[in-house]
Design an enzyme around this catalytic site. Structure first.
Site, PDB file in Angstrom:
ATOM      1  N   ARG A 176      -1.448  -9.151  13.104  1.00 49.67           N
ATOM      2  CA  ARG A 176      -1.947  -7.239  12.486  1.00 49.67           C
ATOM      3  C   ARG A 176      -2.594  -8.231  10.560  1.00 49.67           C
ATOM      4  NH1 ARG A 176       3.515  -5.317  10.150  1.00 49.67           N
ATOM      5  NH2 ARG A 176       2.232  -4.103   8.880  1.00 49.67           N
TER       6      ARG A 176
ATOM      7  N   ARG B 244      10.869  -7.457   4.550  1.00 49.25           N
ATOM      8  CA  ARG B 244      10.605  -5.990   4.922  1.00 49.25           C
ATOM      9  C   ARG B 244      11.660  -5.702   6.757  1.00 49.25           C
ATOM     10  NH1 ARG B 244       5.437  -2.284   5.219  1.00 49.25           N
ATOM     11  NH2 ARG B 244       4.765  -2.998   6.809  1.00 49.25           N
TER      12      ARG B 244
ATOM     13  N   LYS C  60       0.589  -1.921  -0.153  1.00 53.94           N
ATOM     14  CA  LYS C  60       0.143   0.231  -0.094  1.00 53.94           C
ATOM     15  C   LYS C  60       0.849   1.212   0.219  1.00 53.94           C
ATOM     16  CE  LYS C  60      -2.663  -0.816   3.658  1.00 53.94           C
ATOM     17  NZ  LYS C  60      -1.768  -1.881   4.233  1.00 53.94           N
TER      18      LYS C  60
ATOM     19  N   ARG D 160      11.162  -2.027  10.875  1.00 52.54           N
ATOM     20  CA  ARG D 160       9.235  -1.780  11.707  1.00 52.54           C
ATOM     21  C   ARG D 160       9.614  -3.025  12.903  1.00 52.54           C
ATOM     22  NH1 ARG D 160       4.854  -0.315   7.854  1.00 52.54           N
ATOM     23  NH2 ARG D 160       4.445  -1.360   9.703  1.00 52.54           N
TER      24      ARG D 160
ATOM     25  N   ARG E 258      -9.754   1.810   8.838  1.00 53.94           N
ATOM     26  CA  ARG E 258      -9.569   0.803   8.921  1.00 53.94           C
ATOM     27  C   ARG E 258     -10.697  -0.470   9.868  1.00 53.94           C
ATOM     28  NH1 ARG E 258      -3.518   0.901   8.286  1.00 53.94           N
ATOM     29  NH2 ARG E 258      -2.531  -1.543   8.949  1.00 53.94           N
TER      30      ARG E 258
END
Ligand code: AMP
Length: 193
Positions: A146, A129, A15, A135, A90
């Site tokens: 998530r 990632r 996204k 992160r 969300r």
């Protein structure tokens, strides 16, 4: 182009990258709630500390906090001529809040772009990632949580926007360039329909 968009899709569907590319070509700002929370967390301010206590566990930041932050951002001058929301709304209560925020200024969402991606693929991408960006919410346990939250809380939005007739689904599984091209062409086809 003056257009108000939402980009929705599971974590790891790309996204953020696609939002940047699409917004550049449309000349509208990409507004990413996740990126705004991360910027505050890096600055170490009060909002950042509060947000990080949720984001680090893969939980949603409470609606009151998120909604207020979005309302402030949408009131900035660069959003007057259109925007793309990445990562917001969300859940259904954020949808209701967004409807009322936009309704106050006589506006509405023109299209909701949904990046379609399967769970195994997004987990692999997020683990990749994690290695690159470090992160705090990209560990395997948090990633799985998530994704669960996405299915439970965010997917109902997809059905809602489909019922409203503004959902545009795009396969999120190709290369960055091919997904970007599909997004632009599907969006243009939808808007000129
Ligand atoms: P993202 O960058 O969109 O993957 O978001 C990273 C994290 O920020 C999420 O896992 C949530 O903890 C938080 N977050 C982002 N957007 C929202 C939202 N609309 N509502 C609540 N929490 C959010």
């Amino acid at each position: 182009m003056s257009v108000r968009l939402i980009l929705v899709g599971p974590p790891g569907a790309g996204k953020g990258t696609q939002a940047e590319l699409l917004c550049e070509s449309l000349g509208i700002p990409a507004i990413s709630t996740g990126a705004i929370f991360r910027a505050h967390a890096q600055a170490g301010d009060e909002l950042g500390q509060l947000a990080e206590s949720y984001t680090s566990r893969g939980e949603l930041v409470p609606d009151e906090v998120t909604n207020k932050m979005v309302a402030v951002r949408l009131a900035e001058p660069d959003a007057a001529g259109g925007f793309l929301l990445d990562g917001y709304p969300r859940n259904l209560s954020q949808v209701a809040e967004l409807d009322s925020m936009l309704g106050e200024s006589g506006n509405q969402i023109d299209a909701v772009l949904c990046l379609v991606a399967d769970d195994d693929e997004v987990v692999q991408r997020l683990l990749g990632r994690a290695a690159e960006q470090g992160r705090v919410d990209d560990t395997e346990t948090v990633i799985r949580h998530r994704i669960e939250l996405y299915h439970a809380q965010t997917e109902p939005l997809v059905s809602l926007y489909r019922e409203r007739g503004i959902l545009v689904e795009v396969n999120g599984m190709g290369s960055i360039e091919s997904v970007a091209q599909n997004l632009v062409s599907e969006l243009k086809a939808f808007l000129t329909k």
